[in-house]
Design an enzyme around this catalytic site. Structure first.
Site, mmCIF file in Angstrom:
data_model
loop_
_atom_site.group_PDB
_atom_site.id
_atom_site.type_symbol
_atom_site.label_atom_id
_atom_site.label_comp_id
_atom_site.label_asym_id
_atom_site.label_seq_id
_atom_site.Cartn_x
_atom_site.Cartn_y
_atom_site.Cartn_z
ATOM 1 N N GLY A 8 0.809 -1.214 0.000
ATOM 2 C CA GLY A 8 0.000 0.000 0.000
ATOM 3 C C GLY A 8 0.840 1.260 0.000
ATOM 4 O O GLY A 8 2.069 1.237 -0.026
ATOM 5 N N GLY A 46 2.660 3.701 1.477
ATOM 6 C CA GLY A 46 3.338 4.029 2.723
ATOM 7 C C GLY A 46 3.784 5.470 2.802
ATOM 8 O O GLY A 46 3.971 6.019 3.886
ATOM 9 N N ASP A 60 9.986 6.294 6.570
ATOM 10 C CA ASP A 60 9.676 7.620 7.106
ATOM 11 C C ASP A 60 8.589 8.337 6.320
ATOM 12 O O ASP A 60 8.135 9.408 6.706
ATOM 13 C CB ASP A 60 10.936 8.482 7.195
ATOM 14 C CG ASP A 60 11.596 8.744 5.841
ATOM 15 O OD1 ASP A 60 10.963 8.492 4.802
ATOM 16 O OD2 ASP A 60 12.750 9.213 5.836
ATOM 17 N N ARG A 110 -3.758 -1.604 -9.535
ATOM 18 C CA ARG A 110 -2.614 -2.434 -9.875
ATOM 19 C C ARG A 110 -2.988 -3.902 -9.777
ATOM 20 O O ARG A 110 -4.013 -4.254 -9.173
ATOM 21 C CB ARG A 110 -1.460 -2.184 -8.890
ATOM 22 C CG ARG A 110 -1.242 -0.729 -8.533
ATOM 23 C CD ARG A 110 -0.720 -0.598 -7.101
ATOM 24 N NE ARG A 110 -0.673 0.816 -6.697
ATOM 25 C CZ ARG A 110 0.397 1.575 -6.789
ATOM 26 N NH1 ARG A 110 1.512 1.060 -7.266
ATOM 27 N NH2 ARG A 110 0.366 2.829 -6.417
ATOM 28 N N ASP A 115 2.864 -4.978 -7.719
ATOM 29 C CA ASP A 115 2.264 -3.727 -7.252
ATOM 30 C C ASP A 115 2.664 -2.553 -8.139
ATOM 31 O O ASP A 115 2.175 -1.437 -7.942
ATOM 32 C CB ASP A 115 2.640 -3.443 -5.790
ATOM 33 C CG ASP A 115 4.141 -3.459 -5.553
ATOM 34 O OD1 ASP A 115 4.752 -4.503 -5.808
ATOM 35 O OD2 ASP A 115 4.693 -2.432 -5.112
ATOM 36 N N ASN A 116 3.532 -2.810 -9.136
ATOM 37 C CA ASN A 116 3.927 -1.765 -10.084
ATOM 38 C C ASN A 116 3.427 -2.045 -11.496
ATOM 39 O O ASN A 116 3.959 -1.480 -12.456
ATOM 40 C CB ASN A 116 5.452 -1.616 -10.102
ATOM 41 C CG ASN A 116 5.988 -1.036 -8.820
ATOM 42 O OD1 ASN A 116 5.303 -0.295 -8.134
ATOM 43 N ND2 ASN A 116 7.216 -1.383 -8.468
#
Length: 487
Positions: free
Chosen positions: A92, A94, A127, A185, A254-255
């Site tokens: 997902g 992030g 982060d 996707r 996922d791409n």
């Protein structure tokens, strides 16, 4: 928020409304000192957005996700995915947010999406931030792909946030505003399938049909037609990548988009010396996504989509598997046809040429290019001069001159069309040394090299005086090139 922006922008919530299980409501992180680095004014116009408003304080607030129009509902999208062959059940956004959907003056619905907008609950320890360099990289490469005529997500803007991002060193932070037909996707379907919620899987498939492949809705079996449409779109896309020497670098499930657009410009690069084994990504240590492996990688990803869709393809699993296997087999046929059409255009070959002649001709050239470490982009461009009678620029790139002369004689006998070749063989691509030069300067506040590079890439097929360095290979002292994912 002033009336200027609210009057010109409505952000739809269709994805969040129809698929709440895949949408986590979230807010972008603060941007202490937002500063616009680059704005795509032609794309803004396509979306019906006023460039001057986007440059204003309220516009910058939108572009970093802190000031969205009333009624908007930013969400982090949830999906799964196979990453270098290993399955991750919950990935997902992030460090990204879908601000919503924009309907431009043409009525076409597009996602407005942020990258580097802060940590979300899907960050998996990251982060959530992005550095200026990688975001400028996505801007440059995605807009170059668009100018080349390759289906792609687009870049609307890069805004420096004023925050510092800690990687190997401390870097200035930035947010990329990305535009896409959607962000659905293969991994979206994998996640829905893993929930064992058949209703969610069906709603996702129907959403994809309505958004990208509406003709499938009229088919006898709409969900089968959806899969067939994605197979065709991806086969055509990868053939286009191969024709221009583009290496995606991270073809995880996922791409891979359902729309057939290129997405995620992390460790991507354009191949210089032609070699099917070329890998630039630092994380692709086994060459899984090497240039020559991209068609097989795409087929593998599509097999994972087929697995996710099985419950919608037939009530009996055995029958669903048999049908999916047959449909997946069409990828190789479609890809081969798409690649052949593109390489025939690149060589200016006449229509209707016998495959028994064209096939060996193409293969022999690619082997000569590989063995001679010949520049992929320049060779095809220089062959148009050879078609006009001057073979020396192309010939000078080869080690085996006799083999090239023999090949050239066979090719010229077919009557190649030089004008057609010029229309499909770019002169200007995002050369790796030029991209790095622009990103390094941009990270340190000098955006002139970036803008000059973007100007060259905006018309990649048109030779223009003063842009000679943008067509040249990297200097010898540039060394071995390696790309990184930017996270």
């Amino acid at each position: 928020m002033s009336l200027a922006l609210s009057d010109t922008l409505v952000l739809g919530t269709r994805f969040a409304d129809e698929l709440p299980e895949l949408a986590l409501p979230w807010q972008a992180a603060e941007a202490p000192e937002p500063q616009l680095l680059v704005l795509n004014e032609p794309l803004a116009a396509e979306l019906g957005l006023d460039a001057e408003v986007l440059r204003s304080e309220e516009g910058l607030g939108l572009l970093v996700g802190r000031a969205v129009p009333e009624g908007a509902r930013p969400v982090a999208q949830v999906y799964a995915g196979h990453q270098f062959g290993g399955y991750s059940p919950r990935l997902g956004d992030g460090r990204a947010l879908l601000l919503g959907e924009v309907a431009g003056p043409d009525g076409v619905l597009r996602d407005l999406h942020l990258k580097g907008s802060g940590r979300t609950p899907l960050a998996r320890g990251g982060d959530g931030l992005a550095a200026v360099g990688p975001m400028l990289r996505e801007y440059v490469i995605s807009e170059a792909m668009h100018a080349l005529g390759i289906p792609t997500t687009r870049s609307l803007a890069v805004v420096a946030t004023g925050a510092r991002v800690h990687r190997e060193t401390t870097l200035p932070g930035a947010v990329l505003a990305r535009v896409a037909s959607s962000h659905l996707r293969v991994g979206s379907f994998q996640y829905a399938r893993a929930t064992d919620d058949l209703d969610l899987l069906r709603r996702l498939a129907d959403h994809a049909i309505a958004r990208h492949h509406p003709a499938a809705a009229e088919a006898e079996h709409p969900h089968r037609a959806l899969f067939e449409a994605v197979v065709r779109a991806q086969a055509d896309l990868v053939a286009h990548w191969m024709a221009v020497g583009f290496i995606h670098g991270v073809m995880n499930t996922d791409n891979m988009t359902i729309s057939g657009e290129t997405i995620d410009y992390g460790p991507c690069a354009f191949m210089e010396a032609h070699d099917p084994a070329t890998v630039y990504s630092s994380i692709d240590t086994g060459g899984r996504y090497a240039y020559g492996n991209q068609p097989a990688a795409a087929a593998w990803d599509l097999a994972r989509l087929a697995e996710a869709l099985l419950p919608l393809l037939h009530d009996e699993q055995e029958q669903a598997v048999a049908w999916a296997t047959e449909a997946l087999g069409a990828f190789a046929t479609r890809y081969t046809a798409a690649w052949s059409a593109r390489v025939h255009d690149k060589l200016g070959l006449p229509g209707g040429i016998d495959d028994a002649v064209a096939g060996p001709l193409v293969e022999d050239l690619l082997v000569l290019m590989r063995d001679g470490h010949v520049d992929h982009t320049l060779l095809f461009r220089e062959l148009s001069a050879a078609a006009r009678g001057d073979a020396e620029p192309a010939r000078s790139r080869f080690l085996d001159l006799a083999a090239f002369d023999e090949w050239t004689a066979r090719w010229r006998a077919l009557g190649p069309d030089a004008g057609r070749m010029d229309r499909v063989n770019p002169l200007y691509i995002p050369r790796n040394h030029l991209v790095e030069e622009a990103l390094d300067a941009g990270t340190h506040g000098d955006l002139d090299p970036l803008h000059r590079l973007l100007e060259a890439l905006a018309a990649p097929y048109d030779e223009r005086p003063g842009l000679e360095r943008y067509a040249e290979p990297a200097p010898e002292d540039f060394g071995r090139y390696q790309t990184f994912c930017g996270t």
